[in-house]
Design a protein around this motif. Structure first.
Motif, PDB file in Angstrom:
ATOM      1  N   GLU A 149       0.811  -1.218   0.000  1.00 34.45           N
ATOM      2  CA  GLU A 149       0.000   0.000   0.000  1.00 34.45           C
ATOM      3  C   GLU A 149       0.845   1.269   0.000  1.00 34.45           C
ATOM      4  O   GLU A 149       0.343   2.357  -0.319  1.00 34.45           O
ATOM      5  N   SER A 150       2.132   1.152   0.355  1.00 36.14           N
ATOM      6  CA  SER A 150       3.014   2.318   0.328  1.00 36.14           C
ATOM      7  C   SER A 150       3.581   2.586  -1.061  1.00 36.14           C
ATOM      8  O   SER A 150       4.221   3.618  -1.282  1.00 36.14           O
ATOM      9  N   VAL A 151       3.327   1.665  -1.988  1.00 32.40           N
ATOM     10  CA  VAL A 151       3.860   1.794  -3.344  1.00 32.40           C
ATOM     11  C   VAL A 151       2.753   1.969  -4.381  1.00 32.40           C
ATOM     12  O   VAL A 151       2.861   2.805  -5.277  1.00 32.40           O
ATOM     13  N   PHE A 152       1.674   1.190  -4.242  1.00 34.81           N
ATOM     14  CA  PHE A 152       0.600   1.214  -5.223  1.00 34.81           C
ATOM     15  C   PHE A 152      -0.720   1.626  -4.579  1.00 34.81           C
ATOM     16  O   PHE A 152      -1.047   1.149  -3.481  1.00 34.81           O
ATOM     17  N   PRO A 153      -1.509   2.490  -5.235  1.00 30.99           N
ATOM     18  CA  PRO A 153      -2.866   2.772  -4.761  1.00 30.99           C
ATOM     19  C   PRO A 153      -3.694   1.492  -4.789  1.00 30.99           C
ATOM     20  O   PRO A 153      -3.712   0.782  -5.805  1.00 30.99           O
ATOM     21  N   GLN A 154      -4.340   1.189  -3.702  1.00 32.01           N
ATOM     22  CA  GLN A 154      -5.011  -0.108  -3.594  1.00 32.01           C
ATOM     23  C   GLN A 154      -6.249  -0.236  -4.473  1.00 32.01           C
ATOM     24  O   GLN A 154      -6.693  -1.342  -4.763  1.00 32.01           O
ATOM     25  N   ASP A 155      -6.823   0.882  -4.879  1.00 34.75           N
ATOM     26  CA  ASP A 155      -8.027   0.809  -5.712  1.00 34.75           C
ATOM     27  C   ASP A 155      -7.727   1.003  -7.196  1.00 34.75           C
ATOM     28  O   ASP A 155      -8.638   1.098  -8.011  1.00 34.75           O
ATOM     29  N   ALA A 156      -6.443   1.061  -7.556  1.00 34.77           N
ATOM     30  CA  ALA A 156      -6.063   1.295  -8.953  1.00 34.77           C
ATOM     31  C   ALA A 156      -5.937  -0.020  -9.707  1.00 34.77           C
ATOM     32  O   ALA A 156      -5.507  -1.032  -9.156  1.00 34.77           O
ATOM     33  N   THR A 157      -6.330  -0.007 -10.973  1.00 32.74           N
ATOM     34  CA  THR A 157      -6.162  -1.175 -11.832  1.00 32.74           C
ATOM     35  C   THR A 157      -4.829  -1.071 -12.572  1.00 32.74           C
ATOM     36  O   THR A 157      -4.205  -0.006 -12.618  1.00 32.74           O
ATOM     37  N   GLN A 158      -4.412  -2.175 -13.181  1.00 38.82           N
ATOM     38  CA  GLN A 158      -3.178  -2.170 -13.947  1.00 38.82           C
ATOM     39  C   GLN A 158      -3.272  -1.197 -15.126  1.00 38.82           C
ATOM     40  O   GLN A 158      -2.316  -0.494 -15.451  1.00 38.82           O
ATOM     41  N   GLU A 159      -4.464  -1.134 -15.749  1.00 46.93           N
ATOM     42  CA  GLU A 159      -4.641  -0.219 -16.872  1.00 46.93           C
ATOM     43  C   GLU A 159      -4.485   1.234 -16.417  1.00 46.93           C
ATOM     44  O   GLU A 159      -3.865   2.056 -17.116  1.00 46.93           O
ATOM     45  N   GLN A 160      -5.042   1.564 -15.254  1.00 45.96           N
ATOM     46  CA  GLN A 160      -4.924   2.927 -14.748  1.00 45.96           C
ATOM     47  C   GLN A 160      -3.471   3.280 -14.424  1.00 45.96           C
ATOM     48  O   GLN A 160      -3.007   4.391 -14.719  1.00 45.96           O
ATOM     49  N   LEU A 161      -2.746   2.342 -13.814  1.00 40.38           N
ATOM     50  CA  LEU A 161      -1.343   2.590 -13.498  1.00 40.38           C
ATOM     51  C   LEU A 161      -0.513   2.749 -14.767  1.00 40.38           C
ATOM     52  O   LEU A 161       0.375   3.613 -14.835  1.00 40.38           O
ATOM     53  N   ASP A 162      -0.798   1.938 -15.782  1.00 44.91           N
ATOM     54  CA  ASP A 162      -0.064   2.048 -17.049  1.00 44.91           C
ATOM     55  C   ASP A 162      -0.319   3.408 -17.697  1.00 44.91           C
ATOM     56  O   ASP A 162       0.603   4.040 -18.222  1.00 44.91           O
ATOM     57  N   GLU A 163      -1.576   3.857 -17.673  1.00 46.97           N
ATOM     58  CA  GLU A 163      -1.907   5.157 -18.256  1.00 46.97           C
ATOM     59  C   GLU A 163      -1.216   6.284 -17.499  1.00 46.97           C
ATOM     60  O   GLU A 163      -0.704   7.238 -18.105  1.00 46.97           O
ATOM     61  N   GLN A 164      -1.183   6.184 -16.174  1.00 46.26           N
ATOM     62  CA  GLN A 164      -0.517   7.210 -15.373  1.00 46.26           C
ATOM     63  C   GLN A 164       0.978   7.249 -15.665  1.00 46.26           C
ATOM     64  O   GLN A 164       1.554   8.331 -15.841  1.00 46.26           O
TER      65      GLN A 164
END
Length: 406
Positions: A149-164
């Motif tokens: 949880e200190s690295v990745f937003p827990q409610d984010a999907t892989q697609e959202q992280l890739d877009e960001q």
């Protein structure tokens, strides 16, 4: 009873000293009666002892334990593991194409390398960490294990992280291009469009979304860096006059500047969406890598290609750091893994943001020399000094720097 040699005992006996070619030879000293006749079947062997219930249960238990152990080692766990990722030479090629290509200006070759650095991370959506991976991370000095949880937003999907990550990479490339060209003396025309006012600042209710900034206290704005320089020279709480274009008309607006969180100079209190028209066309091709931390090395690569001097002069220099439009180098994550990856890929030198000194001190791998940089200009001077063999006086991270950064 055996006949003596030379004396036939019956009509079918062989002559003395003769050999029956069809008789099986009897080994010396062996009992002839014990010799097995040709074609005679083997003696029946003793049957294998029966498998006992206890032995079967023990074998099954060992097998089940092994299966459970493999499952346990591979099962996902709520941790993120940072490991040294690949490094790429911004002066070289990526997937068979030049990583940086420039049109509209003469370019020059280099004998050195300027390597951007990355971190490979498991634990996010679609790439869970395993027990085995976490154990390896705890045991390896070049890896780091963190709560997921200190690295990745827990409610984010892989697609959202890739877009960001992709959006950050595009912004990083644009910032690097503008900062590099302005460092070389180019003027980069820009349209400064207001996206919105920052809540709690003097711009609220004065500046509107869609306003285009034209001037600052009577000075025509020609670049983003110029606006930043003007704000650097303005005391917080000052009233400045912004010339803007609104709905096709030019309007003067009085705005009270605010104080910057990092101190020094003022902030205008608006979110700006700049659109640049660089005089030189710079294209950066890179896939499967996201984020903003390669900005400094992109900018240095652009500078190297546009200058006839062979700045690195055969040296392998790696580094990291975000790049602002005004040339400021910002801190990043995973610097220990990036230093380890740099050394692995042949770098002798590493350019580190001053804001990361707290993670650098005490963690520099043997064989790697770290240089502290705060601006693109400092990073450029460091590369030139390293290439010229005059790097003894370059600043590095100290305990005092670590305390300031921490």
């Amino acid at each position: 009873m055996h006949a003596q040699p030379g004396t036939p005992s019956d009509p079918d006996a062989s002559p003395a000293g003769g050999t029956d070619p069809f008789a099986a030879p009897t080994p010396t000293g062996a009992d002839p009666a014990a010799a097995q006749a040709p074609g005679e079947p083997d003696e029946p062997r003793e049957p294998a002892p029966p498998v006992t219930r206890r032995a079967a249960l023990l074998s099954g238990g060992v097998l089940l334990t092994a299966v459970l152990l493999v499952v346990l080692l591979l099962m996902p766990v709520p941790y993120a593991v940072n490991s040294p990722g690949p490094t790429l030479d911004t002066l070289g090629e990526h997937d068979g194409q030049a990583l940086i290509t420039i049109d509209g200006a003469e370019t020059y070759d280099s004998t050195g390398q300027l390597r951007l650095t990355t971190v490979s991370t498991t634990g996010g959506p679609g790439y869970p960490s395993s027990v085995l991976g976490v154990l390896q991370g705890w045991l390896s000095p070049s890896r780091r294990v963190l709560p997921v949880e200190s690295v990745f937003p827990q409610d984010a999907t892989q697609e959202q992280l890739d877009e960001q990550n992709e959006a950050q990479m595009v912004s990083s490339q644009e910032n690097a291009t503008v900062a590099a060209l302005e460092e070389l003396g180019y003027t980069v025309p820009v349209t400064l469009t207001v996206h919105d006012a920052v809540e709690g600042t003097g711009a609220v209710g004065v500046v509107e979304p869609g306003d285009v900034l034209l001037s600052y206290d009577g000075t025509a704005l020609t670049s983003y860096g110029q606006l930043i320089d003007l704000l650097d020279q303005t005391d917080p709480g000052s009233t400045v006059t912004l010339g803007v274009q609104r709905d096709g008309a030019e309007v003067d607006l009085d705005v009270v500047t605010g104080e910057r969180e990092e101190g020094g100079g003022s902030q205008l209190g608006v979110y700006i969406d700049p659109t640049f028209d660089p005089p030189v066309d710079v294209s950066i091709r890179i896939d499967q890598i996201g984020g903003s931390s390669a900005g400094t090395m992109f900018a240095l690569g652009i500078i190297d290609k546009l200058t006839p001097e062979d700045e690195a002069d055969g040296r392998v220099i790696a580094g990291t750091g975000t790049m602002d439009l005004n040339g400021a180098v910002g801190p990043i994550g995973g610097i220990r893994q990036k230093m380890a990856g740099s050394l692995r890929d042949g770098a002798d030198w590493f350019l580190a943001p001053a804001g990361n000194c707290d993670e650098v001190v005490g963690h520099v791998p043997d064989g790697l020399t770290v240089v502290k940089v705060s601006t693109l200009h400092e990073a450029r001077e460091a590369v030139e000094a390293i290439g010229a063999g005059e790097a003894d006086d370059l600043p590095t991270c100290t305990a005092a720097d670590a305390a300031d950064a921490g």
